[in-house]
Each structure stands twice: as C-alpha cells, then as structure tokens.
Design a protein around this motif. Structure first.
Motif, mmCIF file in Angstrom:
data_model
loop_
_atom_site.group_PDB
_atom_site.id
_atom_site.type_symbol
_atom_site.label_atom_id
_atom_site.label_comp_id
_atom_site.label_asym_id
_atom_site.label_seq_id
_atom_site.Cartn_x
_atom_site.Cartn_y
_atom_site.Cartn_z
ATOM 1 N N GLU A 143 -8.669 3.697 -4.296
ATOM 2 C CA GLU A 143 -8.126 2.384 -3.996
ATOM 3 C C GLU A 143 -9.234 1.325 -3.926
ATOM 4 O O GLU A 143 -8.974 0.148 -3.662
ATOM 5 N N LEU A 157 -0.814 9.140 -5.114
ATOM 6 C CA LEU A 157 -0.230 7.803 -5.235
ATOM 7 C C LEU A 157 1.076 7.842 -6.017
ATOM 8 O O LEU A 157 2.098 7.284 -5.581
ATOM 9 N N ALA A 168 -9.062 -2.340 -5.288
ATOM 10 C CA ALA A 168 -8.299 -3.368 -4.572
ATOM 11 C C ALA A 168 -9.177 -4.192 -3.643
ATOM 12 O O ALA A 168 -8.741 -5.244 -3.170
ATOM 13 N N ASP A 218 0.848 -1.197 0.000
ATOM 14 C CA ASP A 218 0.000 0.000 0.000
ATOM 15 C C ASP A 218 0.878 1.238 0.000
ATOM 16 O O ASP A 218 2.054 1.187 0.385
ATOM 17 N N THR A 225 -6.333 7.174 2.234
ATOM 18 C CA THR A 225 -6.174 6.605 0.891
ATOM 19 C C THR A 225 -5.760 7.719 -0.056
ATOM 20 O O THR A 225 -6.042 8.904 0.179
ATOM 21 N N GLN A 229 -4.956 -0.678 -7.664
ATOM 22 C CA GLN A 229 -5.293 0.717 -7.949
ATOM 23 C C GLN A 229 -4.653 1.130 -9.274
ATOM 24 O O GLN A 229 -5.307 1.759 -10.121
ATOM 25 N N ASN A 232 -2.311 -4.075 -2.642
ATOM 26 C CA ASN A 232 -3.504 -3.301 -2.987
ATOM 27 C C ASN A 232 -3.163 -2.219 -4.000
ATOM 28 O O ASN A 232 -3.959 -1.917 -4.895
ATOM 29 N N ALA A 233 -1.980 -1.639 -3.852
ATOM 30 C CA ALA A 233 -1.567 -0.580 -4.768
ATOM 31 C C ALA A 233 -1.538 -1.080 -6.209
ATOM 32 O O ALA A 233 -1.851 -0.330 -7.143
#
Length: 448
Positions: A174, A90, A177, A48, A84, A115, A111-112
């Motif tokens: 996000e 990001l 994810a 993340d 987030t 995204q 999770n990234a």
C-alpha cells in the motif's frame, strides 16, 4: 480494469450475476472503473481494506463494550494481523467492500485506489513499483533522500519512538498511496521538474495540472491526484497541491503553474492532530502570502509592457497606450488605427452602451516564439467587455449571469482569419519590449 486480472474476473462475475438492485449499493461496479478514476479519486471504492480497520487496531472485546456488534471470522480483514494487505489479500477482501459512490459520481479519497493503480502501472510497464519509481523518478532527478523504504533513523526527525511515530511502519504494497520518504530538498526538486517539464512534455504536464471534479467547496477541486485550491487575487489562481498525513508526520507539495513557483512543507510532532493542523496552518500561511507576493511581482514585471506604441511610418495616425492599474492584466487606455478610434469599433462589435463602458485588457497566453535575431515574440489575448451595470433585478440574478463568460469570447471577432483580440509583443534579447502588433490590423507599433 483491463490491467488487473483479479478485478476483471470480478467484473465478469458481476456482469453475469446482476439480478438484485442492491448490488450497486453493496458492490463497486468494477467493470466501469478506469485507471483515470483511480488516479482522480473518482472510483467510488472503499478508502482502505485492512489499513486502519478497527478490527485490526483495537481489541474486539473493547469494541464490543463500546457498542459494536461481534464480528464473524469472515468479516475480519484477511490482513488484520499486519495492518496492510498484499495483492492476494487485497483482492480477496476489497471486492466485498461497500462502494462510497457510483463510479465517476463524486470524489472520495481512497488509498486502496492507489494500491490498485500501482498494480496497473506494473502491468503496463512490466516492472515492479519500487523499480519503476527508482528508474522513472528517483534516478533521473537524483533524489538522494527519497525512497519507499525507511532510511536510517539518523536521517529522520522522530518524535517519540520509531513505533509511536510510525517512522518505519511497513505500508508494504500500500506504499504507493503515501508511503514515501523524502526531504524538503527532494520535494523541491520534484516540484521544479514538473514546472520545467524535465520528465514530461509541456503538453502532458498541462494536461496533468487540471481539475477532474469539484468537491463540496467551490474553491477546492480534485485532480489526478492533486488537491487544487483556488484563490481570488483580482483573478482566480489555482494552487495544485499534494498533501498527506500519517500519525506524527505531515507533508505538502504545492505548485502555482501561473507563476512557475511553489513550496514544500514537512512537519513532525508527537501529537497527530497537532501535526496535521500545523501542516494546514503553515500551508495556508505560505500560500496566501506567496501568491499575493507573486501577483505583486507579476505586476511589476508587466510594467515593461506599458507605455505608448506608435506607427513610425510617415503620414500615419496609429497608436496604442497600455497601463497597469488595480485590475488584472494590462489595460488598453487608448487605441487608434489610421485615425480611427478602435475602442469605438470594439463598442460597436460588442454592443457596449457607451464608449466609457468599453474595457480592453490584455492577458498572457503562455505562447511565445524566439527568432534567430534573439528577439522573442510573446502572445497576449484581449478580453473585451462592457463595464456597464446591467441593472438585472435581484430576482433574476443567479450563477449563470453572475459568472465570468470571457472564455467564450476568445477569438470571437476575427478579421481575415485573425482575432481582433490577438496581440504580439516583441522583446529583444536584452529583455526590452520594442513593439506590439494588434495582429488583426496588420500593423506594427513601436514603443516610444
């Protein structure tokens, strides 16, 4: 990273400025990472950026009292206040995150990655993710209880408060994810659509339901984005799952392509650890018993293929006998063609020590064809091997010799461009098996 301009720029800068060996330790190699790497958890990037960062969830003075060093302002994620990150936040911070592994080296959950994958899909389809989800999945499948925005609280199970349970926690960009809301019925609908190829072609579905990499457990592999668990029930059976947890909630969707069946589990509880543990326990209970029951049902269904088949033409001596036993598939217990014991022929071609050691078992190939008469021709392949103990000394036993190599033997002995292991059953429109063709022998045997 052809579909993400921000990462394409990072990759270009890395290509121009790689002068230090520690670059690969401190920075993911963005020029190597593909869409497939992202989808298969093989990108080797951080789990993340911003989400769940202790700097965002815990007062810094409390962390320092627990032994953490003080952070500079530059070290705190740009989206620390919201938890987030949007796109600009990001890509401002993620390229500075340390990689977990080299690209395509080992699976590591991220999770990234999803995204970024959503941004790539938006570029490819020229549509935002919410519209893409709605137009490609929710509307075609009529998923009335699925969304990426929280529905009215009256439709949810909320242990504690909305805040403490994270019922309406805004995952923002996000969300791809794991920020989906759904019902057990909608998850079942999605599962059925995958197994019945409603939205994808059969070939694309089969290609999707495949492992990408092993984990440290030989019975647990990673797909795109499947978590794949393998069972031994007389044979290896793969269960394709997608599981997730967020604070009070856990969800699992599981598919067994071999059986065209699956299940869904949704759990909620005020104790996050207990909710996660309950999801695992229920999934284990369902999968273990479901797979065992489906295997039993498959054996019952396969009984219709058993029995004796003969050539009804005059002055012939051709027959084959099939049976179901405790082993996998359908066992060939005898096989005669024009008075010749074909099992002895198999013994010769496969260099099997004695006739008693010959094993011929039929397995469904998932190939079938319906003709105008209403009959369906169903293809099976035989695994022909020796049951003899090779008496290999313990010192020479290992993973290569102890593994199953039958996949290398398919179509291994051919006659006139047809494999000796190829069999074709004819099933009439009433579901009755009426004949079998050992295709290399160019003969049709009628069931008695």
């Amino acid at each position: 990273m052809d579909f993400i301009p921000e990462l394409r720029r990072v990759a270009h800068q890395q290509k121009r400025n790689i002068t230090k060996p520690e670059d690969t330790v401190d920075f993911a190699q963005w020029g190597e990472i593909t869409v497939g790497d992202l989808a298969g958890q093989m990108a080797g990037i951080a789990r993340d950026y911003g989400l769940n960062d202790l700097a965002a969830t815990t007062p810094l003075y409390a962390l320092e009292s627990q032994g953490f060093s003080a952070l500079t302002a530059a070290e705190i994620p740009a989206c620390v206040s919201s938890g987030t990150c949007n796109r600009s936040e990001l890509f401002l911070g993620l390229p500075r995150s340390h990689p977990t592994f080299p690209t395509s080296h080992s699976p590591a959950y991220s999770n990234a990655a999803f995204q970024i994958l959503a941004y790539a899909l938006e570029k490819i389809t020229n549509s935002n993710f919410a519209s893409l989800l709605s137009d490609a999945i929710i509307k075609p499948l009529n998923l009335s209880k699925s969304s990426i925005l929280p529905p009215d609280a009256q439709y949810g199970v909320i242990p504690g408060t909305e805040a403490s349970s994270y019922w309406s926690f805004p995952l923002g960009e996000e969300a791809p994810a794991g920020g989906f809301y759904s019902s057990a019925n909608d998850l079942s609908t999605v599962s059925r659509s995958i197994l019945s190829n409603t939205l994808l072609s059969p070939a694309v579905t089969r290609r999707w339901l495949k492992p990408i990499s092993h984990t440290s457990s030989l019975d647990f592999a990673v797909g795109q984005p499947w978590e794949i668990f393998s069972f031994q029930e007389g044979r290896t059976i793969d269960l394709f799952t997608k599981m997730g947890n967020i604070i009070a909630y856990g969800a699992a969707m599981a598919l067994s392509p071999d059986h065209n069946a699956g299940f869904s589990v949704l759990v909620a509880g005020p104790n996050p650890a207990l909710a996660s543990d309950t999801l695992t326990r229920l999934s284990d209970l369902l999968s273990t018993n479901l797979i065992r029951a489906l295997e039993g049902a498959a054996k019952d269904e396969a009984q219709k293929f058993t029995g004796t088949y003969v050539n009804t033409a005059p002055n012939t001596n051709s027959s084959i006998a099939l049976a179901i036993d405790s082993g996998p598939g359908i066992s060939v217990t005898s096989w005669i063609n024009d008075g010749v014991n074909v099992l002895q022929t198999v013994q010769v071609f496969y260099q099997i020590p004695t006739l008693a050691d010959v094993s011929v078992r039929l397995y469904y190939t998932a190939l079938d064809h319906q003709v105008e008469s209403g009959s369906t021709f169903i293809s099976f392949r035989a695994v022909m091997r020796s049951l003899a103990d090779t008496n290999t000394p313990t010192a020479f036993q290992g993973p290569i010799g102890n593994s199953c190599h039958s996949w290398q033997l398919v179509d291994g002995v051919i006659y006139g461009n047809v494999g000796l292991d190829e069999f074709l059953f004819e099933v009439n429109e009433d579901g009755q098996v009426i004949s079998i063709q050992p295709r290399a022998l160019r003969v049709t045997l009628t069931k008695q």
